[in-house]
Design a protein around this motif. Structure first.
Motif, PDB file in Angstrom:
ATOM      1  N   VAL A 376      42.163  36.944  36.296  1.00 47.05           N
ATOM      2  CA  VAL A 376      41.173  37.242  37.338  1.00 47.05           C
ATOM      3  C   VAL A 376      41.505  38.584  38.001  1.00 47.05           C
ATOM      4  CG1 VAL A 376      40.065  36.398  39.439  1.00 47.05           C
ATOM      5  CG2 VAL A 376      40.854  34.779  37.705  1.00 47.05           C
ATOM      6  N   THR A 377      40.449  39.339  38.352  1.00 51.70           N
ATOM      7  CA  THR A 377      40.670  40.645  38.984  1.00 51.70           C
ATOM      8  C   THR A 377      39.848  40.772  40.263  1.00 51.70           C
ATOM      9  OG1 THR A 377      38.786  41.725  37.946  1.00 51.70           O
ATOM     10  CG2 THR A 377      40.859  41.651  36.668  1.00 51.70           C
ATOM     11  N   ALA A 378      40.143  41.824  41.010  1.00 53.01           N
ATOM     12  CA  ALA A 378      39.474  42.068  42.296  1.00 53.01           C
ATOM     13  C   ALA A 378      38.002  42.396  42.109  1.00 53.01           C
ATOM     14  CB  ALA A 378      40.179  43.199  43.025  1.00 53.01           C
ATOM     15  N   ALA A 379      37.580  42.677  40.882  1.00 54.15           N
ATOM     16  CA  ALA A 379      36.180  43.038  40.639  1.00 54.15           C
ATOM     17  C   ALA A 379      35.274  41.814  40.600  1.00 54.15           C
ATOM     18  CB  ALA A 379      36.063  43.782  39.311  1.00 54.15           C
ATOM     19  N   MET A 380      35.873  40.626  40.597  1.00 55.05           N
ATOM     20  CA  MET A 380      35.096  39.396  40.422  1.00 55.05           C
ATOM     21  C   MET A 380      34.715  38.795  41.777  1.00 55.05           C
ATOM     22  SD  MET A 380      37.481  37.955  37.354  1.00 55.05           S
ATOM     23  CE  MET A 380      37.777  38.963  35.890  1.00 55.05           C
ATOM     24  N   ALA A 381      33.593  38.074  41.806  1.00 57.45           N
ATOM     25  CA  ALA A 381      33.073  37.481  43.046  1.00 57.45           C
ATOM     26  C   ALA A 381      34.092  36.537  43.696  1.00 57.45           C
ATOM     27  CB  ALA A 381      31.777  36.735  42.757  1.00 57.45           C
ATOM     28  N   VAL A 382      34.882  35.845  42.874  1.00 54.07           N
ATOM     29  CA  VAL A 382      35.860  34.898  43.443  1.00 54.07           C
ATOM     30  C   VAL A 382      36.896  35.601  44.315  1.00 54.07           C
ATOM     31  CG1 VAL A 382      35.715  33.072  41.711  1.00 54.07           C
ATOM     32  CG2 VAL A 382      37.271  35.024  41.340  1.00 54.07           C
ATOM     33  N   ALA A 383      37.046  36.915  44.131  1.00 54.34           N
ATOM     34  CA  ALA A 383      38.027  37.650  44.936  1.00 54.34           C
ATOM     35  C   ALA A 383      37.465  38.002  46.306  1.00 54.34           C
ATOM     36  CB  ALA A 383      38.435  38.932  44.203  1.00 54.34           C
ATOM     37  N   ARG A 384      36.136  38.038  46.415  1.00 53.87           N
ATOM     38  CA  ARG A 384      35.527  38.536  47.660  1.00 53.87           C
ATOM     39  C   ARG A 384      34.820  37.437  48.445  1.00 53.87           C
ATOM     40  NH1 ARG A 384      33.630  41.496  43.775  1.00 53.87           N
ATOM     41  NH2 ARG A 384      31.509  40.700  44.066  1.00 53.87           N
ATOM     42  N   GLU A 385      34.325  36.398  47.733  1.00 57.89           N
ATOM     43  CA  GLU A 385      33.532  35.351  48.390  1.00 57.89           C
ATOM     44  C   GLU A 385      34.280  34.030  48.372  1.00 57.89           C
ATOM     45  OE1 GLU A 385      29.524  37.249  46.296  1.00 57.89           O
ATOM     46  OE2 GLU A 385      29.977  35.097  46.129  1.00 57.89           O
ATOM     47  N   GLU A 386      34.010  33.204  49.358  1.00 55.62           N
ATOM     48  CA  GLU A 386      34.614  31.886  49.474  1.00 55.62           C
ATOM     49  C   GLU A 386      33.914  30.960  48.479  1.00 55.62           C
ATOM     50  OE1 GLU A 386      33.707  30.250  53.267  1.00 55.62           O
ATOM     51  OE2 GLU A 386      35.759  29.576  53.539  1.00 55.62           O
ATOM     52  N   THR A 387      34.671  30.424  47.491  1.00 58.94           N
ATOM     53  CA  THR A 387      34.044  29.588  46.466  1.00 58.94           C
ATOM     54  C   THR A 387      33.633  28.225  47.024  1.00 58.94           C
ATOM     55  OG1 THR A 387      35.379  30.698  44.796  1.00 58.94           O
ATOM     56  CG2 THR A 387      34.397  28.584  44.173  1.00 58.94           C
ATOM     57  N   PHE A 388      34.479  27.665  47.864  1.00 58.32           N
ATOM     58  CA  PHE A 388      34.223  26.359  48.493  1.00 58.32           C
ATOM     59  C   PHE A 388      34.021  25.272  47.418  1.00 58.32           C
ATOM     60  CE2 PHE A 388      34.715  25.987  52.820  1.00 58.32           C
ATOM     61  CZ  PHE A 388      34.008  24.920  53.368  1.00 58.32           C
ATOM     62  N   GLY A 389      34.928  25.295  46.412  1.00 59.72           N
ATOM     63  CA  GLY A 389      34.852  24.321  45.325  1.00 59.72           C
ATOM     64  C   GLY A 389      36.152  24.305  44.537  1.00 59.72           C
ATOM     65  N   PRO A 390      36.278  23.397  43.525  1.00 57.34           N
ATOM     66  CA  PRO A 390      37.563  23.162  42.825  1.00 57.34           C
ATOM     67  C   PRO A 390      37.872  24.187  41.746  1.00 57.34           C
ATOM     68  CG  PRO A 390      35.912  21.688  41.957  1.00 57.34           C
ATOM     69  CD  PRO A 390      35.242  22.468  43.066  1.00 57.34           C
ATOM     70  N   VAL A 391      37.930  25.476  42.135  1.00 57.08           N
ATOM     71  CA  VAL A 391      38.178  26.551  41.182  1.00 57.08           C
ATOM     72  C   VAL A 391      39.418  27.331  41.624  1.00 57.08           C
ATOM     73  CG1 VAL A 391      37.266  28.649  40.119  1.00 57.08           C
ATOM     74  CG2 VAL A 391      35.708  26.765  40.696  1.00 57.08           C
ATOM     75  N   ALA A 392      40.443  27.378  40.757  1.00 52.76           N
ATOM     76  CA  ALA A 392      41.693  28.084  41.072  1.00 52.76           C
ATOM     77  C   ALA A 392      41.752  29.370  40.248  1.00 52.76           C
ATOM     78  CB  ALA A 392      42.890  27.211  40.744  1.00 52.76           C
ATOM     79  N   PRO A 393      41.425  30.528  40.878  1.00 50.48           N
ATOM     80  CA  PRO A 393      41.483  31.808  40.157  1.00 50.48           C
ATOM     81  C   PRO A 393      42.881  32.413  40.250  1.00 50.48           C
ATOM     82  CG  PRO A 393      40.382  32.106  42.267  1.00 50.48           C
ATOM     83  CD  PRO A 393      40.926  30.716  42.258  1.00 50.48           C
ATOM     84  N   LEU A 394      43.544  32.631  39.095  1.00 45.96           N
ATOM     85  CA  LEU A 394      44.916  33.152  39.112  1.00 45.96           C
ATOM     86  C   LEU A 394      44.930  34.660  38.867  1.00 45.96           C
ATOM     87  CD1 LEU A 394      46.853  30.390  37.069  1.00 45.96           C
ATOM     88  CD2 LEU A 394      46.086  30.368  39.463  1.00 45.96           C
ATOM     89  N   PHE A 395      45.468  35.403  39.821  1.00 47.12           N
ATOM     90  CA  PHE A 395      45.621  36.860  39.723  1.00 47.12           C
ATOM     91  C   PHE A 395      47.084  37.153  39.413  1.00 47.12           C
ATOM     92  CE2 PHE A 395      41.681  38.208  42.122  1.00 47.12           C
ATOM     93  CZ  PHE A 395      41.304  36.960  42.596  1.00 47.12           C
ATOM     94  N   ARG A 396      47.368  38.087  38.516  1.00 43.12           N
ATOM     95  CA  ARG A 396      48.747  38.484  38.199  1.00 43.12           C
ATOM     96  C   ARG A 396      49.100  39.714  39.035  1.00 43.12           C
ATOM     97  NH1 ARG A 396      51.721  38.122  33.180  1.00 43.12           N
ATOM     98  NH2 ARG A 396      49.890  37.148  32.228  1.00 43.12           N
ATOM     99  N   PHE A 397      50.355  39.753  39.583  1.00 40.81           N
ATOM    100  CA  PHE A 397      50.782  40.971  40.284  1.00 40.81           C
ATOM    101  C   PHE A 397      52.219  41.309  39.925  1.00 40.81           C
ATOM    102  CE2 PHE A 397      53.750  39.603  43.610  1.00 40.81           C
ATOM    103  CZ  PHE A 397      53.512  38.242  43.701  1.00 40.81           C
ATOM    104  N   GLU A 398      52.605  42.572  40.133  1.00 44.67           N
ATOM    105  CA  GLU A 398      53.953  43.047  39.784  1.00 44.67           C
ATOM    106  C   GLU A 398      54.856  43.171  41.009  1.00 44.67           C
ATOM    107  OE1 GLU A 398      53.021  43.257  35.694  1.00 44.67           O
ATOM    108  OE2 GLU A 398      54.935  43.386  36.771  1.00 44.67           O
ATOM    109  N   THR A 399      54.351  43.819  42.090  1.00 46.02           N
ATOM    110  CA  THR A 399      55.247  44.119  43.224  1.00 46.02           C
ATOM    111  C   THR A 399      54.726  43.522  44.531  1.00 46.02           C
ATOM    112  OG1 THR A 399      54.075  46.114  43.877  1.00 46.02           O
ATOM    113  CG2 THR A 399      55.772  46.356  42.133  1.00 46.02           C
TER     114      THR A 399
END
Ligand SMILES: NC(=O)C1=CN([C@@H]2O[C@H](COP(=O)(O)OP(=O)(O)OC[C@H]3O[C@@H](n4cnc5c(N)ncnc54)[C@H](OP(=O)(O)O)[C@@H]3O)[C@@H](O)[C@H]2O)C=CC1
Ligand SMILES: O=C(O)[C@H](O)CS(=O)(=O)O
Length: 484
Positions: A376-399
């Motif tokens: 998942v990336t910041a370009a996707m709606a799940v990053a900006r809007e409240e899903t309010f449902g059973p969806v776990a979006p996993l973002f990878r980070f380094e630092t």
């Protein structure tokens, strides 16, 4: 819904001041989100009913505020005792109209009752000040007094606790309350009013109005008698109500939307982080404002965390909240289903992968499969809007720097979470997160003892804790002169 031990708690009525108004089989239908079946009806009240409730609240509040804090606290304590004595029935009503599993509904009743218990005690500690005078013949006294008549508007996701988190401090402070509960879950509010009456809350002090939110809300926000509006719900509606209250300069309590980051560092206890994610993401089937809306996992543990989370979720059951062994109930309605579907479609179209669920549940209706997205990336709606449902979006980070920038990149600021065993990092990251609440190595922060609330677009004020009482009080400064 199983038969209630006390059927009088499921009342197809509304409370206008001291007057119960019956729906008599017409009015607004309330449905069970698991089955679509009609549970009952509540009256479709109008402007004159809201005005009547406000007038009754004003009269009752004058007498209520003249009683001692101890006396008010004893009435609240009786209300708490009645809530806990009727916990099973209140939970059954809640599951029927909101859908959450019965065990979770029982938990909400205990959580909701804890605010009544807490503020029954806190009301006796509304201390003022005596300040050393600025002149030999002057004395400075600071009193705390109840703000007066309060309007409350509450959401469907916690139909009991979002009311008591407001009613507890309001009544303890000496205020009156006119409540407009969510139209999808009015019966929990009405059952609370039935028990409040039995506990000895004076007639007129607590009204529960059902009907058009826009119409009733317009009266509550425009009335100069209403001195505070306390609202829990979406940021969009909160901003609208904020504007409607401006002409009468009301005090505001706004508990609004969230977009919580949930951060897992390489050094975290991964099993604890997985359990924390289950609670923070999937409590109430993801329908809470403090849900982990974005799950950031450091690169070194990303794949292991994803596999562990998927393994844990695969063993949990979705179904009717009254069925044995169910962990996830339905979503509240078709709109909620559509938003979840839209967020998943947007994410996968932009490169995310579904590693668990991703589709409506085989049960049909408002049931959705617990879902995990990777990549998942910041370009996707799940990053900006409240899903309010059973969806776990996993973002990878380094630092740490990268994830802090990402976590704070939102207009919301309610809850946030981090899992690490590095104490210095706990303080560095917690102090840098732009949120009202931070869960450290836990996915659940909500309790009556602590100040619940957010910053930025997530709202104003705090509920619970010793701070929650002040939101229902005004300071009055007495300057006493002529003391020779
Ligand atoms: N910060 C917090 O503690 C919480 C925040 N929320 C947020 O709320 C949203 C989901 O809850 P939801 O109930 O759908 O939120 P809404 O804001 O749609 O509704 C909340 C309440 O406001 C009422 N309402 C809606 N429009 C108006 C209006 N124009 N005038 C007066 N009252 C109005 C609703 O009445 P009706 O039901 O009749 O439409 C309901 O009682 C999510 O964004 C969630 O994050 C939810 C719970 C807690
Ligand atoms: O409405 C909500 O989402 C609640 O505030 C969540 S909590 O208080 O149960 O955490």
């Amino acid at each position: 819904m199983p038969p209630l031990k006390d059927p009088s708690l499921l009342r197809q009525s509304a409370l206008v001041g001291a007057r119960w108004v019956d729906a008599a089989g017409k009015g607004i239908a309330v449905t069970n989100p698991s089955t679509g079946a009609i549970i009952g009806h509540v009256p479709d009240l109008g402007e004159t009913d809201a005005e009547e409730a406000i007038a009754a609240a004003q009269a009752a509040q004058r007498l209520w505020s003249a009683r001692t804090a101890k006396d008010r606290g004893q009435v609240l304590r009786r209300w708490f005792d009645l809530m806990m004595a009727h916990q099973d029935d209140l939970a059954a009503i809640l599951t029927a109209e909101q859908g959450k599993p019965l065990a979770e509904a029982r938990g909400e009743i205990a959580y909701g009752a804890s605010f009544i218990e807490w503020f029954a005690e806190e009301g006796r500690r509304a201390y003022g000040d005596i300040v050393p005078g600025h002149a030999p013949d002057k004395r400075i006294l600071v009193l705390k007094q109840p703000i007066g008549v309060v309007a409350a508007i509450t959401p469907w996701n916690f139909p009991n606790a979002m009311i008591t988190r407001k009613a507890g401090p309001a009544f303890a402070a000496g205020c009156a309350m006119v409540l407009k509960p969510a139209s999808q879950t009015p019966f929990s509010a009405i059952a609370l009013a039935v028990l409040a009456e039995r506990a000895g809350l004076p007639a007129g002090l607590f009204s529960v109005l059902t009907g058009s939110a826009r119409r009733l809300g317009a009266v509550l926000t425009a009335s100069p008698i209403v001195r505070k509006l306390t609202f829990t719900g979406s940021t969009e509606v909160g901003a609208q109500l904020y504007a409607q209250c401006a002409p009468t300069i009301k005090k505001l309590g706004l508990e609004l939307g969230g977009n919580a980051p949930f951060i897992v560092f390489d050094d975290a206890d991964l099993d604890a982080a997985v359990e924390g994610a289950i609670v923070a993401k999937f409590r109430n089937n993801g329908q809470t404002c403090v849900c982990a809306n974005r799950i950031y996992v450091q690169a070194g543990v990303y794949d292991t965390f994803a596999a562990k989370l998927a393994g844990r979720l695969a063993g949990l059951k979705t179904g009717n909240g009254f069925a044995e062994g169910v962990t996830f109930g339905p979503l509240i309605d078709a709109n909620a289903m559509a938003k979840v579907a839209e967020h998943i479609a947007d994410a996968t179209a932009k490169g995310a992968r579904v590693i668990l669920g991703g589709r409506p549940h085989a049960l049909g209706g408002c049931f959705w499969q617990p879902t995990i997205l990777t990549g998942v990336t910041a370009a996707m709606a799940v990053a900006r809007e409240e899903t309010f449902g059973p969806v776990a979006p996993l973002f990878r980070f380094e630092t740490e720097e990268e994830v802090l920038t990402a976590a704070n990149d939102t207009e919301f600021g309610l809850a946030s979470y981090l899992f690490t065993r590095d104490l210095a990092r706990v303080f560095r990251v917690s102090e840098a997160l732009e949120y009202g609440m931070v869960g450290v190595n836990t996915g659940l922060v909500s309790t009556a003892e602590a100040p619940f609330g957010g910053v930025k677009a997530s709202g104003l004020g705090r509920e619970g804790s010793r701070h929650g009482l002040d939101d229902f009080m005004e300071l009055k400064y007495l300057c006493v002169g002529g003391i020779g």
